[in-house]
Write a protein that holds these residues in place. Structure first.
Motif, short mmCIF file in Angstrom:
data_model
loop_
_atom_site.label_atom_id
_atom_site.label_comp_id
_atom_site.label_asym_id
_atom_site.label_seq_id
_atom_site.Cartn_x
_atom_site.Cartn_y
_atom_site.Cartn_z
N ALA A 34 0.82 -1.21 0.00
CA ALA A 34 0.00 0.00 0.00
C ALA A 34 0.86 1.26 0.00
O ALA A 34 0.58 2.22 -0.74
CB ALA A 34 -0.95 -0.01 1.20
N ALA A 51 -3.89 1.54 -1.62
CA ALA A 51 -4.71 0.58 -0.89
C ALA A 51 -4.72 -0.74 -1.63
O ALA A 51 -4.34 -0.83 -2.80
CB ALA A 51 -6.13 1.11 -0.73
N GLU A 80 -8.89 3.83 -1.45
CA GLU A 80 -9.72 2.80 -0.82
C GLU A 80 -10.95 2.48 -1.66
O GLU A 80 -11.29 1.31 -1.86
CB GLU A 80 -10.19 3.25 0.58
CG GLU A 80 -9.07 3.53 1.54
CD GLU A 80 -8.63 4.99 1.59
OE1 GLU A 80 -8.22 5.43 2.68
OE2 GLU A 80 -8.69 5.69 0.55
N LEU A 106 -9.17 -4.80 3.81
CA LEU A 106 -8.72 -3.60 3.13
C LEU A 106 -7.47 -3.09 3.85
O LEU A 106 -7.50 -2.88 5.06
CB LEU A 106 -9.80 -2.52 3.14
CG LEU A 106 -9.38 -1.16 2.56
CD1 LEU A 106 -9.05 -1.28 1.07
CD2 LEU A 106 -10.48 -0.13 2.79
N THR A 108 -4.76 0.00 3.76
CA THR A 108 -4.67 1.34 3.19
C THR A 108 -3.53 2.13 3.83
O THR A 108 -3.29 2.01 5.04
CB THR A 108 -6.02 2.08 3.32
OG1 THR A 108 -5.89 3.40 2.83
CG2 THR A 108 -6.53 2.08 4.73
N SER A 109 -2.86 2.91 3.00
CA SER A 109 -1.68 3.63 3.49
C SER A 109 -2.02 4.72 4.49
O SER A 109 -1.14 5.23 5.17
CB SER A 109 -0.90 4.22 2.31
OG SER A 109 -1.66 5.21 1.64
N CYS A 116 -14.37 7.30 2.93
CA CYS A 116 -13.84 5.94 2.91
C CYS A 116 -14.27 5.14 4.14
O CYS A 116 -14.41 3.92 4.08
CB CYS A 116 -12.33 5.98 2.75
SG CYS A 116 -11.85 6.71 1.15
N CYS A 130 -4.41 0.04 8.63
CA CYS A 130 -4.07 1.42 8.25
C CYS A 130 -2.61 1.73 8.55
O CYS A 130 -2.07 1.26 9.55
CB CYS A 130 -4.94 2.40 9.03
SG CYS A 130 -6.69 2.11 8.95
#
Length: 193
Positions: A34, A51, A80, A106, A108-109, A116, A130
């Protein structure tokens, strides 16, 4: 005259970095992907967010996502949302919690913005990982919207496991570098009416 349509397509380079079906065995490997997608997105004229949707148990990549807000001129094209949308299309379902495999994650950066946050709920993923925190994005000037203070608890109450701060420093650095280089900061009104 044709009917209006929305078409989102990942840039050519994403497939080289994140081939469909590649395996990312743990949260750290998934977050490396990500963050690398976020960094490459900036290098190719996109926003500083990346993501991926993966099958939680196997780590098999279902769909990557990068921020396409500027390239697509579409404010909802956050990394996302792109990853979730592509995963839903690939799997043929709007509910990523349905079916036998059913356990999609999921990664995600950055923590989700208000948009989102909603997408995570409606997509049906079982977990969210995250990198950077919302404060990191806000420090660069991004408006994360009126996300609830207890957003983690709200997701967990819905059965969505949340893990934060995986490679936070690296993910936050991509955002800072983007802002420092003059990258566009979306939603410039930041709540002003």
């Amino acid at each position: 005259m044709s009917d209006p349509a929305i078409h989102l397509q990942l840039p050519y380079w994403v497939g080289h970095m994140a081939p469909q079906g590649a395996c990312f065995p743990d949260a750290e490997a998934r977050m490396r992907l990500a963050v690398a997608l976020a960094d490459a997105s900036v290098a190719h004229g996109g926003g500083p967010f990346g993501a991926a949707v993966v099958e939680r148990s196997s780590g098999r990549l279902v769909a990557p996502g990068v921020n396409l807000v500027e390239p697509a001129n579409l404010s909802v094209a956050h990394a996302e949302v792109v990853a979730l949308s592509l995963a839903q299309q690939r799997l043929g379902t709007y509910d990523l919690g349905a079916g036998e495999a059913g356990a999609y994650e999921l990664v995600t950066s950055a923590e989700p913005c208000i948009q989102c946050f909603g997408a995570v709920i409606w997509a049906g993923v079982c977990s969210l990982v995250c990198g950077a925190r919302s404060e990191d994005a806000e420090a660069a000037g991004f408006d994360e919207g009126p996300k609830p203070q207890d957003w983690v608890a709200q997701l967990e109450a819905r059965g969505i496991a949340v893990r934060r701060d995986v490679f936070r420093a690296e993910a936050a650095q991509v955002i800072r570098d983007y802002a420092d280089s003059g990258g566009a900061i979306y939603n410039p009104r930041r709540g002003d009416s």
